[in-house]
Design an enzyme around this catalytic site. Structure first.
Site, PDB file in Angstrom:
ATOM      1  N   LYS A 118     -18.086 -11.437   0.246  1.00 35.90           N
ATOM      2  CA  LYS A 118     -16.898 -11.404  -0.615  1.00 35.90           C
ATOM      3  C   LYS A 118     -16.890 -12.686  -1.422  1.00 35.90           C
ATOM      4  CE  LYS A 118     -13.477  -8.698  -1.530  1.00 35.90           C
ATOM      5  NZ  LYS A 118     -13.397  -7.241  -1.555  1.00 35.90           N
ATOM      6  N   ASP A 152     -13.031  -6.329  -7.467  1.00 35.31           N
ATOM      7  CA  ASP A 152     -11.889  -6.342  -6.547  1.00 35.31           C
ATOM      8  C   ASP A 152     -10.691  -6.675  -7.438  1.00 35.31           C
ATOM      9  OD1 ASP A 152     -11.173  -6.377  -3.490  1.00 35.31           O
ATOM     10  OD2 ASP A 152     -10.130  -8.099  -4.270  1.00 35.31           O
TER      11      ASP A 152
HETATM   12  P1  NDP Z   1      -6.356  -4.409  -9.285  1.00 32.39           P
HETATM   13  O1  NDP Z   1      -6.443  -5.797  -9.759  1.00 32.39           O
HETATM   14  O2  NDP Z   1      -6.912  -3.321 -10.130  1.00 32.39           O
HETATM   15  O3  NDP Z   1      -4.830  -4.035  -8.973  1.00 32.39           O
HETATM   16  C1  NDP Z   1      -4.041  -4.779  -8.098  1.00 32.39           C
HETATM   17  C2  NDP Z   1      -2.600  -4.254  -8.234  1.00 32.39           C
HETATM   18  O4  NDP Z   1      -1.814  -4.841  -7.219  1.00 32.39           O
HETATM   19  C3  NDP Z   1      -1.960  -4.588  -9.554  1.00 32.39           C
HETATM   20  O5  NDP Z   1      -1.080  -3.567  -9.921  1.00 32.39           O
HETATM   21  C4  NDP Z   1      -1.191  -5.885  -9.232  1.00 32.39           C
HETATM   22  O6  NDP Z   1      -0.082  -6.141 -10.069  1.00 32.39           O
HETATM   23  C5  NDP Z   1      -0.712  -5.530  -7.836  1.00 32.39           C
HETATM   24  N1  NDP Z   1      -0.414  -6.751  -7.096  1.00 32.39           N
HETATM   25  C6  NDP Z   1      -1.232  -7.786  -6.825  1.00 32.39           C
HETATM   26  N2  NDP Z   1      -0.594  -8.732  -6.123  1.00 32.39           N
HETATM   27  C7  NDP Z   1       0.670  -8.264  -5.957  1.00 32.39           C
HETATM   28  C8  NDP Z   1       1.810  -8.757  -5.297  1.00 32.39           C
HETATM   29  N3  NDP Z   1       1.783  -9.940  -4.676  1.00 32.39           N
HETATM   30  N4  NDP Z   1       2.932  -7.986  -5.308  1.00 32.39           N
HETATM   31  C9  NDP Z   1       2.959  -6.774  -5.927  1.00 32.39           C
HETATM   32  N5  NDP Z   1       1.903  -6.261  -6.573  1.00 32.39           N
HETATM   33  C10 NDP Z   1       0.782  -6.996  -6.572  1.00 32.39           C
HETATM   34  O7  NDP Z   1      -7.038  -4.406  -7.832  1.00 32.39           O
HETATM   35  P2  NDP Z   1      -7.622  -3.169  -7.014  1.00 32.39           P
HETATM   36  O8  NDP Z   1      -6.794  -1.967  -7.246  1.00 32.39           O
HETATM   37  O9  NDP Z   1      -9.074  -3.104  -7.260  1.00 32.39           O
HETATM   38  O10 NDP Z   1      -7.454  -3.684  -5.512  1.00 32.39           O
HETATM   39  C11 NDP Z   1      -6.218  -3.536  -4.802  1.00 32.39           C
HETATM   40  C12 NDP Z   1      -6.455  -3.745  -3.329  1.00 32.39           C
HETATM   41  O11 NDP Z   1      -7.447  -2.806  -2.848  1.00 32.39           O
HETATM   42  C13 NDP Z   1      -6.983  -5.123  -2.918  1.00 32.39           C
HETATM   43  O12 NDP Z   1      -6.482  -5.433  -1.649  1.00 32.39           O
HETATM   44  C14 NDP Z   1      -8.488  -4.904  -2.815  1.00 32.39           C
HETATM   45  O13 NDP Z   1      -9.103  -5.843  -1.970  1.00 32.39           O
HETATM   46  C15 NDP Z   1      -8.509  -3.503  -2.211  1.00 32.39           C
HETATM   47  N6  NDP Z   1      -9.746  -2.759  -2.388  1.00 32.39           N
HETATM   48  C16 NDP Z   1     -10.234  -2.509  -3.647  1.00 32.39           C
HETATM   49  C17 NDP Z   1     -11.382  -1.774  -3.795  1.00 32.39           C
HETATM   50  C18 NDP Z   1     -11.887  -1.371  -5.136  1.00 32.39           C
HETATM   51  O14 NDP Z   1     -12.797  -0.520  -5.180  1.00 32.39           O
HETATM   52  N7  NDP Z   1     -11.351  -1.871  -6.229  1.00 32.39           N
HETATM   53  C19 NDP Z   1     -12.159  -1.310  -2.619  1.00 32.39           C
HETATM   54  C20 NDP Z   1     -11.502  -1.547  -1.355  1.00 32.39           C
HETATM   55  C21 NDP Z   1     -10.356  -2.275  -1.269  1.00 32.39           C
HETATM   56  P3  NDP Z   1      -0.173  -7.268 -11.220  1.00 32.39           P
HETATM   57  O15 NDP Z   1      -0.977  -6.621 -12.315  1.00 32.39           O
HETATM   58  O16 NDP Z   1       1.246  -7.535 -11.578  1.00 32.39           O
HETATM   59  O17 NDP Z   1      -0.853  -8.461 -10.605  1.00 32.39           O
END
Ligand code: NDP
Length: 446
Positions: free
Chosen positions: A126, A166
């Site tokens: 990571k 991520d």
């Molecule tokens: P993105 O950056 O595409 O999206 C993250 C989302 O979460 C955004 O809408 C963001 O809002 C919101 N967010 C982040 N921090 C906060 C917070 N403190 N409170 C409320 N909303 C929040 O990331 P991903 O969708 O790729 O990843 C999301 C999760 O899934 C992570 O934990 C990641 O590790 C996990 N994951 C992702 C994978 C992937 O294939 N992408 C695979 C496996 C796990 P804002 O835009 O306002 O920051």
């Protein structure tokens, strides 16, 4: 023989007292495998378990770059190469101000169990940076990604370390990093996954984590004879994972009522319509807009203070970030008769919240099982790149379904039952542990 795993936990606390997220995952893991280890003499070599919790290596580097206004900027970059026993280091880069070594070590260790659980040949890593893409112009994001690649390109390689995206790192960022890496290395080796289709990416990689999570949910509902059609689902986040979880849930006939971002939560009683979803998908993934604007556009309830878990639902799917769901949220969900919680994000539930779900009969599925669809399709992308093939969407989807089914069965085999449900958290940790332990044992002291 009685094995004392508390010593390993105490050692981690002594060595890394400030690494809150890492210690959280160490405690949870040791707790979940304890019973299995005590009963199975094959798995009682404490030295292997200790080594499993310690990254192979941490690469830590400075990123200096000139922004569009000619001003010098300074960031920190990391790659935690956690475990190579099952294949090349594999796991995403995260670009977010909250990135630090504790967060990356927690994510790296989770990744090692998750990748093991898929049954695929994947090691674990990571990485990321404290850079926040949402605060910069398109051109600055490219400049930063190129400066990042200039520091990291020695380490990425299809056979040794294959990063992906991520939080804050999507197809755009991967494209810039991958392109610059290829230029510096004078080669094209597929050393990143999550690439754009035209740069060698796999069909369905963007969708895979969210879709995989819903395939897991579908299997769970089928097992207990619960109808997916009409089931109310609350999702947090509105990034890559959340949007595609929402898409697949709606395809399965479920009613998705919430999405969120760091600005607040949108709620739609009765579920989003197809028209709303089409808008929000483009608004968030393409135009990088805010959830509040989506709520305003369709006159939906929006709250800066509430969480998706404040609204009643049958399935809760947190897809934003770590520790976003606390014990008090778990209490509200149980009071509102929530049947299952599947983690789309990595460790979105605190240990207290998980305990509450288990004690109160909620089918709780940890991210290492329910969000493993993303890394699985990354493994397919590596295979396609090595062979020079392009699989169809249907072929990738069918393999993704099979992998999620396999993970489900592994959880059931190792988990046993708790309060009327499979103990998915015990099953996922134990199954991931077993494969990794056997590979590490086989390869000797390294
Ligand atoms: P993105 O950056 O595409 O999206 C993250 C989302 O979460 C955004 O809408 C963001 O809002 C919101 N967010 C982040 N921090 C906060 C917070 N403190 N409170 C409320 N909303 C929040 O990331 P991903 O969708 O790729 O990843 C999301 C999760 O899934 C992570 O934990 C990641 O590790 C996990 N994951 C992702 C994978 C992937 O294939 N992408 C695979 C496996 C796990 P804002 O835009 O306002 O920051």
């Amino acid at each position: 023989m009685k094995v004392d795993l508390r010593k390993i936990r105490d050692e981690a606390h002594g060595k890394y007292p400030d690494q809150r997220e890492y210690l959280q995952v160490v405690e949870s893991f040791l707790d979940k495998i304890d019973d299995f280890v005590q009963k199975n003499s094959e798995f009682q070599n404490v030295a292997i378990i200790r080594r499993m919790l310690e990254p192979d290596r941490i690469i830590d580097f400075r990123i200096s770059w000139l922004n569009g206004e000619g001003k010098e900027e300074l960031h920190r970059g990391y790659r935690v190469q956690f475990n190579r026993s099952l294949g090349p280091y594999k796991g995403g880069f995260r670009f977010h101000p909250s990135v630090n070594l504790s967060v990356l070590k927690f994510l790296g260790f989770e990744q090692s169990l998750k990748n093991s659980l898929t049954g695929l040949q994947l090691g674990a890593g990571k990485g990321g940076s404290d850079f926040n893409p949402s605060e910069y112009s398109e051109e600055d994001v490219m400049r930063f990604c190129q400066a990042f690649a200039a520091q990291f390109f020695h380490y990425s390689d299809i056979d040794s370390d294959v990063p992906a995206g991520d939080i804050g790192v999507g197809e755009r960022e991967i494209g810039y990093i991958f392109g610059f890496t290829n230029m510096l290395k004078r080669q094209f080796d597929g050393s990143y996954t999550g690439k754009n289709f035209y740069s060698g990416g796999s069909r369905l990689r963007p969708e895979s984590t969210g879709y995989g999570c819903l395939y897991f949910a579908e299997q769970l509902l089928k097992d207990v004879g619960y109808d997916a059609e009409g089931a109310k689902v609350n999702i947090s986040g509105s990034g890559n994972v959340a949007i595609f979880a929402c898409e697949k849930a709606m395809e399965l006939g479920m009613k998705v009522q919430t999405l969120s971002d760091s600005g607040g939560v949108v709620y739609c009683e009765g579920g989003f319509t197809k028209k709303m979803f089409k808008f929000v998908k483009e608004h968030k993934l393409k135009n990088r807009g805010r959830i509040e604007e989506f709520a305003k556009r369709f006159d939906l309830e929006f709250s800066e203070d509430k969480k998706p878990w404040d609204y009643s639902c049958k399935l809760a799917i947190p897809c934003a970030t770590q520790n976003e769901l606390e014990r008090s949220d778990a209490v509200t969900l149980v009071e509102n008769d929530c049947f299952a919680l599947l983690e789309g994000a990595n460790m979105p539930c605190t240990n207290d919240a998980v305990q509450y779900f288990l004690e109160n009969g909620v089918a709780y599925v940890p991210g290492k099982a329910s969000n493993a669809g993303g890394v699985s399709v990354s493994a397919f992308e590596m295979t396609q790149n090595r062979l020079g093939y392009k699989w169809t969407k249907e072929k990738v989807d069918s393999r993704l379904r099979k992998t999620m089914k396999y993970i489900y069965s592994e959880c059931s085999n190792y988990g046993g039952k708790i309060n009327g449900h499979t103990n998915f958290v015990k099953g996922a940790n134990t199954a991931g542990f077993v494969r990794l332990y056997r590979a590490m044992t086989n390869q000797g002291v390294l």
